[in-house]
Design a protein around this motif. Structure first.
Motif, PDB file in Angstrom:
ATOM      1  N   LEU A  24      45.452  53.125  41.597  1.00  0.00           N
ATOM      2  CA  LEU A  24      45.420  52.889  40.069  1.00  0.00           C
ATOM      3  C   LEU A  24      46.603  53.300  39.307  1.00  0.00           C
ATOM      4  CD1 LEU A  24      42.918  52.458  38.621  1.00  0.00           C
ATOM      5  CD2 LEU A  24      43.030  54.553  37.590  1.00  0.00           C
ATOM      6  N   VAL A  25      47.409  54.258  39.760  1.00  0.00           N
ATOM      7  CA  VAL A  25      48.901  54.589  39.199  1.00  0.00           C
ATOM      8  C   VAL A  25      49.770  53.197  39.550  1.00  0.00           C
ATOM      9  CG1 VAL A  25      50.777  56.136  38.951  1.00  0.00           C
ATOM     10  CG2 VAL A  25      48.359  56.856  38.674  1.00  0.00           C
ATOM     11  N   ILE A  26      49.829  53.083  40.642  1.00  0.00           N
ATOM     12  CA  ILE A  26      50.837  52.056  41.045  1.00  0.00           C
ATOM     13  C   ILE A  26      50.509  50.678  40.448  1.00  0.00           C
ATOM     14  CG2 ILE A  26      51.474  50.544  43.089  1.00  0.00           C
ATOM     15  CD1 ILE A  26      51.198  53.208  44.835  1.00  0.00           C
ATOM     16  N   LEU A  27      49.262  50.499  40.198  1.00  0.00           N
ATOM     17  CA  LEU A  27      48.969  48.908  39.609  1.00  0.00           C
ATOM     18  C   LEU A  27      49.114  49.354  37.943  1.00  0.00           C
ATOM     19  CD1 LEU A  27      45.305  47.890  40.887  1.00  0.00           C
ATOM     20  CD2 LEU A  27      47.717  46.697  41.258  1.00  0.00           C
ATOM     21  N   VAL A  28      48.911  50.243  37.461  1.00  0.00           N
ATOM     22  CA  VAL A  28      48.963  50.481  35.778  1.00  0.00           C
ATOM     23  C   VAL A  28      50.523  50.417  35.870  1.00  0.00           C
ATOM     24  CG1 VAL A  28      48.901  52.148  34.000  1.00  0.00           C
ATOM     25  CG2 VAL A  28      46.784  51.590  35.295  1.00  0.00           C
ATOM     26  N   GLY A  29      51.231  51.205  36.496  1.00  0.00           N
ATOM     27  CA  GLY A  29      52.625  50.959  36.486  1.00  0.00           C
ATOM     28  C   GLY A  29      53.349  49.839  36.511  1.00  0.00           C
ATOM     29  N   ALA A  30      52.806  48.898  37.546  1.00  0.00           N
ATOM     30  CA  ALA A  30      53.368  47.550  37.624  1.00  0.00           C
ATOM     31  C   ALA A  30      52.989  46.899  36.266  1.00  0.00           C
ATOM     32  CB  ALA A  30      52.862  46.972  38.950  1.00  0.00           C
ATOM     33  N   LEU A  31      52.004  46.901  35.963  1.00  0.00           N
ATOM     34  CA  LEU A  31      51.241  46.005  34.743  1.00  0.00           C
ATOM     35  C   LEU A  31      52.107  46.531  33.602  1.00  0.00           C
ATOM     36  CD1 LEU A  31      47.612  45.692  35.003  1.00  0.00           C
ATOM     37  CD2 LEU A  31      49.228  43.987  35.030  1.00  0.00           C
TER      38      LEU A  31
ATOM     39  N   VAL B  20      37.200  45.469  51.663  1.00  0.00           N
ATOM     40  CA  VAL B  20      38.219  45.951  51.066  1.00  0.00           C
ATOM     41  C   VAL B  20      39.434  45.047  51.092  1.00  0.00           C
ATOM     42  CG1 VAL B  20      40.201  47.861  51.417  1.00  0.00           C
ATOM     43  CG2 VAL B  20      37.638  48.407  51.492  1.00  0.00           C
ATOM     44  N   LEU B  21      39.645  44.303  52.313  1.00  0.00           N
ATOM     45  CA  LEU B  21      40.724  43.352  52.405  1.00  0.00           C
ATOM     46  C   LEU B  21      40.538  42.191  51.352  1.00  0.00           C
ATOM     47  CD1 LEU B  21      41.354  43.079  56.272  1.00  0.00           C
ATOM     48  CD2 LEU B  21      42.937  43.999  54.742  1.00  0.00           C
ATOM     49  N   ALA B  22      39.331  41.721  51.121  1.00  0.00           N
ATOM     50  CA  ALA B  22      39.150  40.766  50.223  1.00  0.00           C
ATOM     51  C   ALA B  22      39.486  41.369  48.761  1.00  0.00           C
ATOM     52  CB  ALA B  22      37.521  40.378  50.108  1.00  0.00           C
ATOM     53  N   ALA B  23      38.992  42.453  48.296  1.00  0.00           N
ATOM     54  CA  ALA B  23      39.357  42.953  47.088  1.00  0.00           C
ATOM     55  C   ALA B  23      41.042  43.013  46.981  1.00  0.00           C
ATOM     56  CB  ALA B  23      39.000  44.526  46.624  1.00  0.00           C
ATOM     57  N   VAL B  24      41.482  43.497  48.096  1.00  0.00           N
ATOM     58  CA  VAL B  24      42.970  43.627  47.850  1.00  0.00           C
ATOM     59  C   VAL B  24      43.676  42.149  47.869  1.00  0.00           C
ATOM     60  CG1 VAL B  24      45.092  44.294  49.225  1.00  0.00           C
ATOM     61  CG2 VAL B  24      43.225  45.857  49.093  1.00  0.00           C
ATOM     62  N   ALA B  25      43.195  41.110  48.622  1.00  0.00           N
ATOM     63  CA  ALA B  25      43.739  40.020  48.599  1.00  0.00           C
ATOM     64  C   ALA B  25      43.641  39.340  47.059  1.00  0.00           C
ATOM     65  CB  ALA B  25      43.036  39.053  49.398  1.00  0.00           C
ATOM     66  N   ILE B  26      42.325  39.734  46.530  1.00  0.00           N
ATOM     67  CA  ILE B  26      42.275  39.159  45.102  1.00  0.00           C
ATOM     68  C   ILE B  26      43.247  39.725  44.268  1.00  0.00           C
ATOM     69  CG2 ILE B  26      40.538  39.171  43.067  1.00  0.00           C
ATOM     70  CD1 ILE B  26      38.456  38.754  45.235  1.00  0.00           C
ATOM     71  N   LEU B  27      43.163  41.100  44.356  1.00  0.00           N
ATOM     72  CA  LEU B  27      44.055  41.975  43.440  1.00  0.00           C
ATOM     73  C   LEU B  27      45.663  41.279  43.567  1.00  0.00           C
ATOM     74  CD1 LEU B  27      43.379  44.329  41.342  1.00  0.00           C
ATOM     75  CD2 LEU B  27      44.846  45.630  43.224  1.00  0.00           C
ATOM     76  N   GLY B  28      46.023  41.225  44.890  1.00  0.00           N
ATOM     77  CA  GLY B  28      47.291  40.782  45.127  1.00  0.00           C
ATOM     78  C   GLY B  28      47.606  39.367  44.673  1.00  0.00           C
ATOM     79  N   SER B  29      46.784  38.331  45.014  1.00  0.00           N
ATOM     80  CA  SER B  29      46.949  37.032  44.350  1.00  0.00           C
ATOM     81  C   SER B  29      46.979  37.129  42.608  1.00  0.00           C
ATOM     82  CB  SER B  29      45.967  35.944  44.783  1.00  0.00           C
ATOM     83  OG  SER B  29      44.863  36.715  44.471  1.00  0.00           O
ATOM     84  N   ALA B  30      46.081  37.846  42.120  1.00  0.00           N
ATOM     85  CA  ALA B  30      46.122  38.215  40.562  1.00  0.00           C
ATOM     86  C   ALA B  30      47.581  38.484  40.062  1.00  0.00           C
ATOM     87  CB  ALA B  30      45.082  38.880  40.127  1.00  0.00           C
ATOM     88  N   LEU B  31      48.142  39.700  40.941  1.00  0.00           N
ATOM     89  CA  LEU B  31      49.275  40.112  40.280  1.00  0.00           C
ATOM     90  C   LEU B  31      50.443  39.312  40.658  1.00  0.00           C
ATOM     91  CD1 LEU B  31      49.553  43.971  41.334  1.00  0.00           C
ATOM     92  CD2 LEU B  31      49.994  42.916  39.235  1.00  0.00           C
ATOM     93  N   PHE B  32      50.279  38.502  41.617  1.00  0.00           N
ATOM     94  CA  PHE B  32      51.345  37.481  41.923  1.00  0.00           C
ATOM     95  C   PHE B  32      51.503  36.586  40.945  1.00  0.00           C
ATOM     96  CE2 PHE B  32      52.591  33.534  43.959  1.00  0.00           C
ATOM     97  CZ  PHE B  32      53.869  33.850  44.360  1.00  0.00           C
ATOM     98  N   ILE B  33      50.338  36.019  40.519  1.00  0.00           N
ATOM     99  CA  ILE B  33      50.255  34.852  39.656  1.00  0.00           C
ATOM    100  C   ILE B  33      50.876  35.203  38.190  1.00  0.00           C
ATOM    101  CG2 ILE B  33      48.806  33.512  38.138  1.00  0.00           C
ATOM    102  CD1 ILE B  33      46.923  33.391  40.627  1.00  0.00           C
ATOM    103  N   LEU B  34      50.569  36.663  38.008  1.00  0.00           N
ATOM    104  CA  LEU B  34      51.000  37.255  36.676  1.00  0.00           C
ATOM    105  C   LEU B  34      52.559  37.282  36.800  1.00  0.00           C
ATOM    106  CD1 LEU B  34      49.552  38.602  34.147  1.00  0.00           C
ATOM    107  CD2 LEU B  34      50.481  40.795  35.357  1.00  0.00           C
TER     108      LEU B  34
END
Lengths: 280, 140
Positions: A24-31, B20-34
């Motif tokens: 969570l901290v890493i994600l919030v930090g990045a955001l 867990v892998l699916a969740a990480v993948a979704i999160l990763g792609s969302a972050l990548f797009i952002l």
């Protein structure tokens, strides 16, 4: 057995919580970094756009008004440029009469106007008569303001060369304030073939061939620090700089304000006589 | 009494690896797009800034060229300093029309601005000038 399993499922372990928090901290930090960066970019874009707007405005004002300069005037309405210095560099002033209509109010027939570029430098001390400088380059200093004044003029009633200032209340005195750092005018003397720092067309009898304008815009302390870090001196290269060739001054070395149009008139209409002959 | 129901209950308590892998993948792609959108916006801003600076410097070069033609120099070049270091300009003027005895002071001028990457931007225009060799003698 069953009871034990239920107990394990009822909450997270310490390790699970810590991993979750770390993620969570890493994600919030990045955001957050991303967000701060976006906000900074937006601020830079805003100030750049504002600086661009001022640059374009000043450029157009100088070029339009100097190109339409009214040459056949003397005394206080001549082109008078004075070389002065302010806290951040040159703080020159310039005044002349132009035939462009007053800004905002479209042309009234027969009306010209006097344009004045004047620097108000609050760090200039009236009592002591010298500039007060800050010790540190990045120290907070009062801002310098460029006043652009347009004063409508009407021709005298008996049709002579005299101008009278129009009633300010009726005609309106147009003025604009622009925060800047420094303003420098240079004038090209066609007879000396050199750039000079000041000009008085009443004394010299003719206009400069060209005018070079150098402006440094007002900057925030942050921008100054960035400039300092990049090794850019504020005086080295102006933010806005351009050379304007005066159509009515270029190529003229006569002390009688002869411009190409009047020469044409002299040769074709007046049969050799000069329209200024009566005066000389 | 079987073991099966108990096992199923225990499995339901956590996520599987696939989940867990699916969740990480979704999160990763969302972050990548952002992040890529943000990067794209930054690049766009820089490109816009550079093009505005270039057009301003080109206009400055035009002023210099016009003045150069006025004082009789039909070619010239120079470079910008300070914050605009790396930009250079040059111009070339060619007289148009007239004869050698009666030249018409009309010139076609081509101004070139070269940015630090070596890319050129050119502007062509016409100037009517009475150059310094043909100054008007007034006063009669």
């Amino acid at each position: 057995m069953r009871r034990l399993a239920q107990q394990r499922n009822s909450g997270f372990t310490m390790i699970e919580m810590m991993v979750a928090m770390a993620v969570l901290v890493i994600l919030v930090g990045a955001l957050y970094t991303c967000f701060v960066s976006v906000v900074n970019t937006a601020e830079i874009a805003r100030s750049t756009t504002e600086a661009m707007r001022i640059q374009r405005y000043l450029r157009e004002h100088f070029i339009n008004h100097l190109s339409a300069i009214h040459a056949q005037v003397r005394g206080e309405y001549a082109l008078i440029g004075e070389d002065e210095s302010g806290a951040y560099g040159p703080a020159d002033s310039l005044t002349f009469v132009t035939s462009l209509p007053t800004s905002g109010a479209r042309s009234l027939p027969g009306i010209v106007k006097q344009v004045e570029y004047l620097i108000d430098d609050p760090s200039f001390s009236e009592e002591s008569g010298f500039q007060t400088f800050g010790a540190d380059e990045t120290e907070e200093k009062p801002s310098v303001t460029l006043f652009i004044t347009e004063r409508p003029l009407v021709l005298g009633e008996d049709g002579d060369e005299e101008f009278f200032e129009a009633d300010e209340e009726a005609e309106g005195l147009w003025q604009r304030e622009i925060p800047i750092r420094s303003l420098n005018f240079e004038y090209y003397d066609g007879t000396a073939e050199d750039w000079v720092e000041d000009w008085n067309s009443d004394e010299l009898g003719f206009l400069p061939w060209a005018i070079k304008v150098s402006i440094n815009l007002a900057k925030t302390e942050e921008q100054l620090r960035v400039d300092l870090a990049d090794g850019v001196g504020t005086e080295e290269e102006p933010d806005v700089g351009f050379t304007i060739v005066l159509p009515t001054g270029a190529g003229v070395i006569s002390p009688d304000f002869i411009d190409p149009n009047h020469r044409r008139q002299t040769e074709t209409v007046d049969g050799g006589s000069n329209i200024f002959e009566d005066e000389s | 009494m079987s073991v099966r129901p108990y096992r199923e209950k225990e499995r339901r308590g956590g996520f599987t690896l696939v989940e867990v892998l699916a969740a990480v993948a979704i999160l990763g792609s969302a972050l990548f797009i952002l992040l890529s959108t943000h990067h794209g916006a930054l690049r766009l801003f820089e490109a816009m800034n550079a093009s505005v600076v270039e057009s301003q410097l080109l206009e400055r070069a035009v002023g210099e060229a016009e003045f150069g033609v006025l004082i009789g120099e039909l070619t010239g070049s120079g470079e910008f300093e300070g914050r605009f270091a790396g930009y250079t300009w040059s111009y070339q003027g060619a007289p148009l029309g007239g004869t050698e005895e009666t030249p018409i002071p009309f010139y076609q001028v081509e101004v070139t601005l070269r940015n630090p990457d070596g890319e050129d931007q050119t502007l062509s225009f016409y100037v009517f000038h009475i150059s310094s060799n043909e100054v008007i003698e007034g006063g009669v």
